[in-house]
Design a protein around this motif. Structure first.
Motif, short mmCIF file in Angstrom:
data_model
loop_
_atom_site.label_atom_id
_atom_site.label_comp_id
_atom_site.label_asym_id
_atom_site.label_seq_id
_atom_site.Cartn_x
_atom_site.Cartn_y
_atom_site.Cartn_z
N ALA A 87 -41.58 -5.62 -31.76
CA ALA A 87 -41.31 -4.49 -30.86
C ALA A 87 -40.29 -4.87 -29.80
O ALA A 87 -40.21 -6.02 -29.38
N VAL A 97 -39.91 -4.53 -26.29
CA VAL A 97 -40.80 -4.20 -25.17
C VAL A 97 -39.97 -4.11 -23.89
O VAL A 97 -39.09 -4.94 -23.66
N ALA A 98 -40.29 -3.11 -23.08
CA ALA A 98 -39.56 -2.94 -21.81
C ALA A 98 -39.75 -4.18 -20.94
O ALA A 98 -40.84 -4.74 -20.87
N ASP A 99 -38.68 -4.62 -20.30
CA ASP A 99 -38.80 -5.70 -19.31
C ASP A 99 -39.06 -5.11 -17.92
O ASP A 99 -39.65 -5.75 -17.07
N ASP A 116 -45.11 -9.27 -19.74
CA ASP A 116 -44.53 -9.97 -20.89
C ASP A 116 -45.68 -10.27 -21.86
O ASP A 116 -46.56 -11.10 -21.56
N ILE A 117 -45.68 -9.59 -22.98
CA ILE A 117 -46.83 -9.66 -23.90
C ILE A 117 -46.95 -11.04 -24.53
O ILE A 117 -48.03 -11.62 -24.58
N GLY A 140 -41.84 -14.42 -32.51
CA GLY A 140 -41.12 -13.51 -31.63
C GLY A 140 -39.75 -13.18 -32.20
O GLY A 140 -39.29 -13.81 -33.15
N ALA A 155 -35.66 -12.36 -30.98
CA ALA A 155 -34.72 -12.41 -29.87
C ALA A 155 -33.52 -11.57 -30.26
O ALA A 155 -32.78 -11.91 -31.19
N GLU A 189 -30.11 -10.49 -29.10
CA GLU A 189 -29.18 -10.97 -28.08
C GLU A 189 -27.78 -10.42 -28.35
O GLU A 189 -27.41 -10.22 -29.50
N LYS A 244 -36.30 -18.92 -25.47
CA LYS A 244 -37.47 -18.03 -25.58
C LYS A 244 -38.57 -18.65 -26.45
O LYS A 244 -39.76 -18.47 -26.19
N1 CTP Z 1 -41.45 -9.42 -25.45
C1 CTP Z 1 -42.73 -9.30 -24.93
N2 CTP Z 1 -42.93 -8.69 -23.74
C2 CTP Z 1 -41.88 -8.20 -23.02
C3 CTP Z 1 -40.57 -8.35 -23.52
C4 CTP Z 1 -40.39 -8.97 -24.74
O1 CTP Z 1 -43.68 -9.75 -25.58
N3 CTP Z 1 -42.11 -7.61 -21.87
C5 CTP Z 1 -41.27 -10.07 -26.75
C6 CTP Z 1 -40.47 -9.26 -27.74
O2 CTP Z 1 -41.31 -8.47 -28.56
C7 CTP Z 1 -39.76 -10.34 -28.55
C8 CTP Z 1 -39.58 -11.48 -27.56
O3 CTP Z 1 -40.52 -11.24 -26.53
O4 CTP Z 1 -40.54 -10.78 -29.63
C9 CTP Z 1 -38.23 -11.59 -26.97
O5 CTP Z 1 -37.86 -10.35 -26.44
P1 CTP Z 1 -36.51 -10.15 -25.64
O6 CTP Z 1 -36.47 -8.77 -25.09
O7 CTP Z 1 -35.37 -10.62 -26.48
O8 CTP Z 1 -36.72 -11.25 -24.50
P2 CTP Z 1 -37.09 -11.15 -23.01
O9 CTP Z 1 -38.33 -11.90 -22.78
O10 CTP Z 1 -37.06 -9.76 -22.56
O11 CTP Z 1 -35.90 -12.00 -22.33
P3 CTP Z 1 -34.46 -11.54 -21.75
O12 CTP Z 1 -34.72 -10.46 -20.78
O13 CTP Z 1 -33.98 -12.79 -21.11
O14 CTP Z 1 -33.62 -11.16 -22.92
#
Ligand code: CTP
Length: 403
Positions: A279, A281-283, A310-311, A327, A329, A331, A342
């Motif tokens: 997924a 996922v929103a940061d 962060d799940i 996971g 990534a 990018e 990561k």
């Molecule tokens: N993920 C998660 N929880 C979040 C964001 C991401 O569990 N809030 C998981 C995603 O499902 C994916 C992995 O972490 O498997 C990497 O997601 P990504 O969005 O690329 O990384 P981020 O942790 O958001 O790092 P960045 O913002 O530096 O890209």
């Protein structure tokens, strides 16, 4: 062609006398297109609705009828057809044929074959109003289920008599999905394993009508769920709303926000063998969610954001976590450096890195070009592939990590 659980499999399709027999031609075609070798047996009643030529035309193979039971090859055919088969599917299956199967009657080529066969059996009943609910049919059904048959459907809807009720054969695509489940459970390397897949883009509400979301289509996640089903796993698909239908056999847990997805993942992870976080996922999420719709007359809103959970980090902090955590990534620059960072910070066993700046990979499109990075430092770059193929490679990798 994409290799799937159906590629090279020998499927025997029994067709019985129901108006739904026309749907069996579509099923035979879909199975053939998926790479299966399909042999068809029509009962005498089925021949009233469709002809052997219908099936020969889509399978490219001879279709069998009762005439073959009494023909020159009968001594081989009457048990041979069932013996070299990976799966027997009877679709549509009438109440009459179900009764024969339940009682071990063998008075035509299909029932003789079914009695001699030891492979998995999938039955897609089709019959008119009342016949399915009749105590005799229900008792036959219970007998067949107790013997391990997979009964799929029937669905509710419009019946040939004009009645509405339960008795319609499932659509061929759904029957095909059930065939994949049955084949996976019969010999898949993940049989008995629980796999969680997350998919889609989370939706973070701003007010009752607006959300912050992203371009994730869910395609890669749904393909991963199907690949896990094909290997016989018990699959929990935790998904945000998407335009896709969930693969047959998965347990779908619908969620919207990162918070909901986190709660679902942590609850399911307790007894899971692997977690695949596909997924997006929103940061960040809106700090405040307006209780009422934000109105233009109130001016342009200033939206303050806060971090979403962060799940994967939450999973990394659990004592009981799945043996394999994967996971993704996505990018747009420094792909491998960001991905390996990561991999470590989220304590992953495997990270699937994809470059979303390429037009043929990542969000929305049918293809993906990914690199697998392992916790032990191994790297494996895969060529441009369909998302289904990428999913199969990832699931094979997860299988070997579990072994
Ligand atoms: N993920 C998660 N929880 C979040 C964001 C991401 O569990 N809030 C998981 C995603 O499902 C994916 C992995 O972490 O498997 C990497 O997601 P990504 O969005 O690329 O990384 P981020 O942790 O958001 O790092 P960045 O913002 O530096 O890209």
């Amino acid at each position: 062609m994409n290799m799937t659980v159906l590629t090279g499999k020998h499927i025997l399709l029994g067709v019985t006398g129901s108006i739904a027999a026309y749907k069996a031609a579509d099923l035979a075609s879909k199975l053939t297109q998926a790479g299966a070798q399909v042999d068809v047996i029509l009962t005498a009643a089925a021949e009233k609705f469709v002809t052997p030529l219908t099936f020969q035309s889509v399978t490219g193979r001879r279709a069998f009828t009762d005439a073959d039971l009494w023909g020159g090859e009968a001594h081989i055919l009457h048990v041979g057809l069932g013996h070299s088969t990976d799966l027997l599917v009877i679709a549509p299956c009438t109440a009459d044929t179900m009764a024969k199967l339940a009682h071990g009657l063998a008075d035509n080529l299909l029932t003789v074959t079914a009695l001699a066969a030891t492979c998995p059996l999938v039955i897609a009943p089709a019959m008119d109003g009342g016949m399915f609910d009749a105590p005799a049919t229900q008792a036959n059904l219970a007998t067949l289920v107790a013997r391990g048959a997979h009964i799929v459907g029937p669905a509710e809807g419009h019946l040939a008599s004009g009645l509405l009720g339960k008795g319609r054969m499932l659509e061929p695509a759904e029957v095909l999905g059930h065939i994949r489940v049955a084949l996976g459970k019969a010999g898949g390397k993940l049989a008995g394993r629980k796999i969680i897949v997350t998919a889609g883009g989370t939706q973070e509400p701003l007010d009752p009508v607006r959300v912050l979301t992203n371009h994730s289509s869910g395609k890669q996640g749904y393909a991963l769920a199907q690949a896990a089903i094909d290997l016989g796993a018990d699959v929990c698909l935790i998904s945000t709303p998407t335009a896709l239908s969930a693969p047959v056999g998965v347990r779908l847990v619908p969620v919207r926000t990162a918070e909901e997805m986190k709660a679902a993942v942590l609850a399911e992870a307790v007894d899971a063998d692997a977690l695949i976080m596909a997924a997006a996922v929103a940061d960040f999420r809106p700090k405040r969610v307006a209780a009422d719709k934000m109105k233009k007359r109130d001016g342009i809103p200033q939206i303050e954001l806060e971090a979403a959970p962060d799940i994967l980090k939450a999973v990394a902090g659990q004592t009981e976590r799945p043996s394999v955590v994967v996971g993704f990534a996505a990018e747009s620059r420094d792909l491998l450096d960001n991905a390996s960072e990561k991999l470590k910070s989220k304590k992953l066993d495997l990270i699937v890195a994809n470059d979303i700046s390429a037009v043929d990979a990542g969000f929305g499109v049918e293809t993906n070009r990914v690199t697998l990075l392992f916790a032990d430092g191994r790297k494996e770059s895969l060529p441009l592939m369909g998302k289904g193929e990428v999913a199969e490679v990832i699931l094979q990798t997860v299988t070997s990590l579990l072994e």
